[in-house]
Design a protein around this motif. Structure first.
Motif, PDB file in Angstrom:
ATOM      1  N   ILE A 242       0.858  -1.188   0.000  1.00  0.00           N
ATOM      2  CA  ILE A 242       0.000   0.000   0.000  1.00  0.00           C
ATOM      3  C   ILE A 242       0.892   1.235   0.000  1.00  0.00           C
ATOM      4  CG2 ILE A 242      -1.761   1.315   1.233  1.00  0.00           C
ATOM      5  CD1 ILE A 242      -2.847  -1.272   0.134  1.00  0.00           C
TER       6      ILE A 242
ATOM      7  N   LEU B 113       1.429   4.959   0.549  1.00  0.00           N
ATOM      8  CA  LEU B 113       0.828   6.055   1.304  1.00  0.00           C
ATOM      9  C   LEU B 113       1.180   7.423   0.730  1.00  0.00           C
ATOM     10  CD1 LEU B 113       1.480   4.736   4.938  1.00  0.00           C
ATOM     11  CD2 LEU B 113      -0.515   4.344   3.482  1.00  0.00           C
TER      12      LEU B 113
ATOM     13  N   ARG C 155       0.044   9.084  -1.597  1.00  0.00           N
ATOM     14  CA  ARG C 155      -1.072   9.415  -2.479  1.00  0.00           C
ATOM     15  C   ARG C 155      -2.127  10.168  -1.685  1.00  0.00           C
ATOM     16  NH1 ARG C 155      -3.043   3.733  -4.591  1.00  0.00           N
ATOM     17  NH2 ARG C 155      -2.565   3.180  -2.427  1.00  0.00           N
TER      18      ARG C 155
ATOM     19  N   ILE D 259      -5.879   6.183  -1.330  1.00  0.00           N
ATOM     20  CA  ILE D 259      -5.454   5.125  -0.395  1.00  0.00           C
ATOM     21  C   ILE D 259      -6.678   4.365   0.094  1.00  0.00           C
ATOM     22  CG2 ILE D 259      -4.246   4.615   1.753  1.00  0.00           C
ATOM     23  CD1 ILE D 259      -2.760   7.285   1.422  1.00  0.00           C
TER      24      ILE D 259
ATOM     25  N   ASP E  38      -8.037   2.026  -2.496  1.00  0.00           N
ATOM     26  CA  ASP E  38      -7.177   0.846  -2.603  1.00  0.00           C
ATOM     27  C   ASP E  38      -7.492  -0.144  -1.483  1.00  0.00           C
ATOM     28  OD1 ASP E  38      -5.192  -0.923  -3.297  1.00  0.00           O
ATOM     29  OD2 ASP E  38      -3.539   0.497  -3.079  1.00  0.00           O
TER      30      ASP E  38
END
Length: 544
Positions: free
Chosen positions: A363, A365, A367, A372, A375
């Motif tokens: 993931i 982060l 962004r 997030i 996602d």
């Protein structure tokens, strides 16, 4: 009339503890009348306390590490069980180097002493022991966690981790206790301490059906906030509430392991191995596992049965957590001795690749928050994640201040809207490193803020340890938020391998509680509560 006979309340068998000699200094034997007296200089107590709290914050018992290895060797362990056990073993290897403590919450310093009648110290034992504790917390990369009240509602950090809790008792008998001084030192973190409970029950509890129902309910209510797998202690009975809870603390630390396993009929304490095995099975049936599902909610269980007043039946429950920070010591005419903890935890590590099998979901982060969340929304609860990018660090006192700001009409801080929030509070940062030990805080302490903060755009992704209350589950479903669980316990490995940079962004006056921005790489986490209201812990503990 019955004949009087004194019964030692806790008749311990031979002490099989492996000790190391700390020093022969500061100890001498003198003659007083027709009796030898062991004289211990205050400096000896200072050095003992300093060494004990140094060792216990960086090292663990070999037996504890062997239990972690046993999880990896058990084919019935879940993938998450193995991942947690593997991570905790690697954390122990890093902590043993003496720079990063095993847990960022380096605890309340607790000393329990049993002093023989023929031991003379010639001073204030509590003051000498506390000065040794003071030296440790000044010299090592530990955290100051003790809050001094200024008024009923105002507090400040003492800046030294003092005061310590020091309880010294007259020795209650046993070989050599007359001229010996015995100790148990504990560094008790808040998460573990908060899972100590007293229940004032009655005689009606003392049957198989009622006791099993009671213990099943209370066991599941422990949750995971105190970093399992646990060493669980259950004490049935006690001559007072405080006697019950003292026995819980010592039993969870392994201090009463050598009690007899049958009753003498005179009121002595004894262990009940059958109920210990029974509670282990209850824990396995819970499916809570080593924090994120599986078999290993507990390593082991100690069940003590104590005498009670006919009108009372106190029951105490408590745990020693993954940071099993307990160490014994003794002072005899041969010197000052400290329990030998494991200095080579690497010998318990499995071969490469023998930990968890599943690969985590990466993931990013770096962004916008909406991306997030979108996602994360694609992944079900229990999904193991690997986080990389910026996090905001804020916990109890920072949350309280934000709440005050919102109540005064201020806006939600932008940093809490832009980034996931990690509930944590670091230990001191060693020279040349980006961070000190920096593990997660108990999430439940922030539950009361979640709905209001999410409604105003903050805390939409939260990262911490332990289960949450239904209000958090409801808030996540209502506002599209997430709660991610982090492994409780491996604070040293997070600091060394996953945290790249730390900076204070607000509330600098709060010290350890200041708001920080940290940059992480491959930070391990699990989806615990999602934006649809699914909660990994909902219904946990019920039989299939």
């Amino acid at each position: 009339m019955p004949e009087y006979r004194y019964q030692t309340p806790f008749p311990l068998g031979p002490d099989g503890t492996r000790y190391r000699l700390l020093t022969r200094d500061h100890v001498s034997v003198e003659r007083f009348g027709n009796k030898d007296v062991l004289r211990v200089e205050p400096e000896g107590l200072k050095k003992l306390a300093q060494a004990a709290f140094t060792d216990v914050n960086f090292l663990l018992r070999s037996a504890h590490l062997a239990k972690l290895k046993a999880i990896l060797d058990d084919p019935e362990a879940s993938d998450n069980d193995r991942f947690v056990a593997d991570t905790l073993l690697k954390n122990a290897v890093i902590a043993a180097k003496g720079q990063l403590p095993s847990c960022q919450d380096t605890g309340t310093a607790i000393v329990i002493g049993e002093k023989g009648e023929a031991v003379w110290t010639g001073g204030d034992d509590e003051a000498a022991l506390e000065e040794g504790i003071f030296r440790t917390y000044q010299d090592e990369n530990l955290r100051y966690s003790q809050m001094a009240p200024l008024s009923m509602f105002e507090e400040k950090n003492t800046g030294s981790n003092l005061p310590a809790q020091i309880d010294i008792h007259a020795a209650s008998g046993g070989p050599g206790h007359g001229d010996e001084y015995h100790f148990l030192f504990l560094a008790k973190g808040g998460g573990s301490a908060n899972k100590t409970f007293l229940f004032q029950e009655t005689k009606s509890l003392l049957n198989e059906k009622s006791l099993e129902k009671f213990l099943r309910e209370k066991l599941f209510s422990l949750g995971t906030a105190a970093c399992p797998p646990y060493h669980l202690a259950v004490v049935i009975g006690g001559t007072s509430a405080e006697a019950t809870l003292r026995a819980v603390k010592l039993a969870s630390a392994g201090y009463y392991d050598n009690l007899p396993v049958t009753s003498s009929g005179t009121g002595q304490a004894f262990r009940d191995p059958a109920w210990e095995e029974r509670i282990v099975k209850l824990a396995q049936e819970s499916r809570i596992g080593a924090q994120f599902g599986g078999k290993y909610f507990v390593h082991d269980v100690r069940v003590l049965r104590l005498p009670r007043h006919a009108a009372s039946c106190p029951v105490g429950i408590g745990v020693s957590c993954s940071a099993d920070r307990n160490i014994k010591a003794k002072i005899t005419r041969d010197g000052i001795f400290l329990e030998q903890l494991e200095t080579d935890p690497a010998r318990f590590l499995p071969p490469a690749g023998a930990g968890a099998d599943a690969r985590p979901v990466a993931i990013d982060l770096n962004r916008p928050m909406a991306e997030i969340r979108a996602d994360l929304s694609r992944h079900p609860i229990k999904t193991r994640l690997s986080l990389s990018g910026p996090l905001i660090v804020a916990r109890d006192v920072a949350h309280a201040r934000i709440k005050q700001m919102l109540d005064a009409g201020d806006l939600m801080p932008q940093w809490l809207q832009d980034h996931p929030v990690y509930y944590a509070g670091p230990a001191k940062t060693p020279e040349g490193m980006a961070s000190g030990s920096f593990g997660p805080t108990t999430a439940g302490r922030m539950d009361g803020y979640v709905d209001e903060f999410m409604a105003k755009g903050g805390s939409l992704i939260m990262l911490a340890k332990g289960n949450r209350s239904p209000v958090v589950r409801d808030a996540c479903a209502k506002h599209g938020g997430f709660y991610l669980g982090s492994i409780g316990g491996p604070a040293a490995i997070l600091a060394q391998e996953n945290i790249l940079k730390v900076e204070v962004v607000d509330f600098a006056d709060l010290g350890m509680e200041a708001v920080r921005r940290i940059w992480v790489k491959d930070f391990p986490a699990f989806v615990v509560v999602d934006d649809k209201g699914n909660d990994f812990f909902k219904g946990m503990g019920a039989k299939d």
